[in-house]
Design a protein around this motif. Sequence first.
Motif, short mmCIF file in Angstrom:
data_model
loop_
_atom_site.label_atom_id
_atom_site.label_comp_id
_atom_site.label_asym_id
_atom_site.label_seq_id
_atom_site.Cartn_x
_atom_site.Cartn_y
_atom_site.Cartn_z
N LEU A 1 0.81 -1.21 0.00
CA LEU A 1 0.00 0.00 0.00
C LEU A 1 0.85 1.27 0.00
N GLY A 2 2.17 1.11 0.08
CA GLY A 2 3.05 2.27 0.01
C GLY A 2 3.51 2.82 1.34
N HIS A 3 3.21 2.11 2.44
CA HIS A 3 3.69 2.57 3.74
C HIS A 3 5.17 2.26 3.90
N GLU A 4 5.86 3.06 4.68
CA GLU A 4 7.28 2.86 4.95
C GLU A 4 7.42 2.09 6.25
N ILE A 5 7.87 0.83 6.14
CA ILE A 5 8.04 -0.03 7.31
C ILE A 5 9.53 -0.18 7.58
N MET A 6 9.96 0.20 8.78
CA MET A 6 11.38 0.15 9.11
C MET A 6 11.58 -0.49 10.48
N LEU A 7 12.82 -0.85 10.77
CA LEU A 7 13.17 -1.47 12.04
C LEU A 7 13.90 -0.47 12.92
N ALA A 8 13.62 -0.52 14.21
CA ALA A 8 14.34 0.28 15.21
C ALA A 8 14.65 -0.67 16.35
N THR A 9 15.93 -0.98 16.53
CA THR A 9 16.31 -2.09 17.39
C THR A 9 17.56 -1.78 18.21
N GLY A 10 17.75 -2.54 19.26
CA GLY A 10 18.99 -2.49 20.01
C GLY A 10 20.08 -3.34 19.39
N ARG A 11 19.72 -4.14 18.40
CA ARG A 11 20.68 -5.03 17.76
C ARG A 11 21.76 -4.26 16.98
N SER A 12 22.88 -4.95 16.78
CA SER A 12 23.92 -4.40 15.93
C SER A 12 23.48 -4.46 14.48
N VAL A 13 24.23 -3.81 13.60
CA VAL A 13 23.91 -3.81 12.18
C VAL A 13 23.86 -5.23 11.63
N ALA A 14 24.90 -6.01 11.92
CA ALA A 14 24.98 -7.37 11.37
C ALA A 14 23.86 -8.26 11.83
N ALA A 15 23.36 -8.03 13.04
CA ALA A 15 22.27 -8.84 13.56
C ALA A 15 20.90 -8.33 13.12
N THR A 16 20.86 -7.14 12.51
CA THR A 16 19.59 -6.54 12.09
C THR A 16 19.27 -6.82 10.63
N LEU A 17 20.25 -6.70 9.76
CA LEU A 17 19.98 -6.79 8.32
C LEU A 17 19.32 -8.10 7.89
N PRO A 18 19.67 -9.25 8.49
CA PRO A 18 18.97 -10.48 8.08
C PRO A 18 17.48 -10.45 8.35
N VAL A 19 17.03 -9.66 9.32
CA VAL A 19 15.61 -9.58 9.63
C VAL A 19 14.86 -8.87 8.49
N LEU A 20 15.52 -7.92 7.84
CA LEU A 20 14.90 -7.28 6.67
C LEU A 20 14.60 -8.32 5.60
N ASP A 21 15.54 -9.23 5.39
CA ASP A 21 15.34 -10.28 4.39
C ASP A 21 14.18 -11.19 4.78
N LEU A 22 14.10 -11.53 6.07
CA LEU A 22 13.01 -12.40 6.53
C LEU A 22 11.65 -11.75 6.31
N LEU A 23 11.60 -10.43 6.46
CA LEU A 23 10.34 -9.70 6.28
C LEU A 23 10.08 -9.33 4.83
N GLY A 24 11.12 -9.36 4.00
CA GLY A 24 10.97 -9.00 2.60
C GLY A 24 10.82 -7.51 2.37
N ILE A 25 11.50 -6.69 3.18
CA ILE A 25 11.41 -5.24 3.03
C ILE A 25 12.79 -4.62 2.83
N THR A 26 12.82 -3.47 2.19
CA THR A 26 14.06 -2.71 1.99
C THR A 26 13.78 -1.24 2.30
N PRO A 27 13.60 -0.91 3.57
CA PRO A 27 13.28 0.47 3.92
C PRO A 27 14.41 1.43 3.60
N THR A 28 14.08 2.70 3.52
CA THR A 28 15.09 3.72 3.24
C THR A 28 16.08 3.82 4.39
N TYR A 29 15.60 3.69 5.61
CA TYR A 29 16.45 3.81 6.80
C TYR A 29 16.21 2.64 7.75
#
Length: 267
Positions: A36-64
């Motif tokens: 629908l065009g909404h911007e879905i992003m993650l905000a986490t205490g995790r490090s970068v390396a531990a966060t990026l795989p979650v984007l793949d699991l969700l199938g999203i590529t947010p701007t930030y």
Amino acid sequence: MSEPWLITLDIDGTILHEDGSISDAVIDQVARLSGLGHEIMLATGRSVAATLPVLDLLGITPTYVVCSNGAITLQRDVDAPLGYRREIVETFNPSAVLQQIRGHLANAHYAVEDEEGYFRYTGEFPSSSMGVGGEQVAFEDLLSIDATRVVVISPGHDMEDFLAVVEKMGLHRVSYSIGWTAWLDIAPDGVNKSTSLERVRSRLGIPSSRLLAVGDGRNDIEMLRWAAVDGRAVAMGQAPDDVRAAATSVTASIYDDGLAKALAALV
């Protein structure tokens, strides 16, 4: 969609179950809202390396993406090795606060994360908390690292005892949050998820009336308060009382697809 929302999601206890799984209902709702065009992003205490795989699991590529409790903000960059570059990195010298805490928690275990996501730690640390890797070092070796995050765990304390000790410390030079167990996250002074998310919101040009934030931990309190001013702030059903108090509503627990239900309410 002519009026997209900015949807900011915590990871652990909100998206991910303890075994690292994500429910199909959450994946379906994320796909629906992204479509629908909404911007879905993650905000986490995790490090970068531990966060990026979650984007793949969700199938999203947010701007930030916001990592390390706000100390690192990533921006999408197709030319970067992992598709994101470090746009903003905030660090601090952890020496004073580490020595202060050690005076109160002599038997605690300490870890310092640098801007590359590498951990140096004393004692025993769960491997799941580390990003690109880590090494055990002497306490003194932690004092000169430029830190994005300091983590303290105190196995000898239950939660109430740990909270009482932390209250006595008067940590006024750093921001800190307390996890589910005797776990303390420390960020640069004045830095938390909300400070980075407000910067992101401004850059994206999305008004504060179209914010939805969902979280479950004490490091989500500032994020929930930020979203609650004009938008929607949802606490997971298993969240502690002080987290629930920061929200505008409470959904079901992660075990009952609380995130999927919160996302389904946005139509």
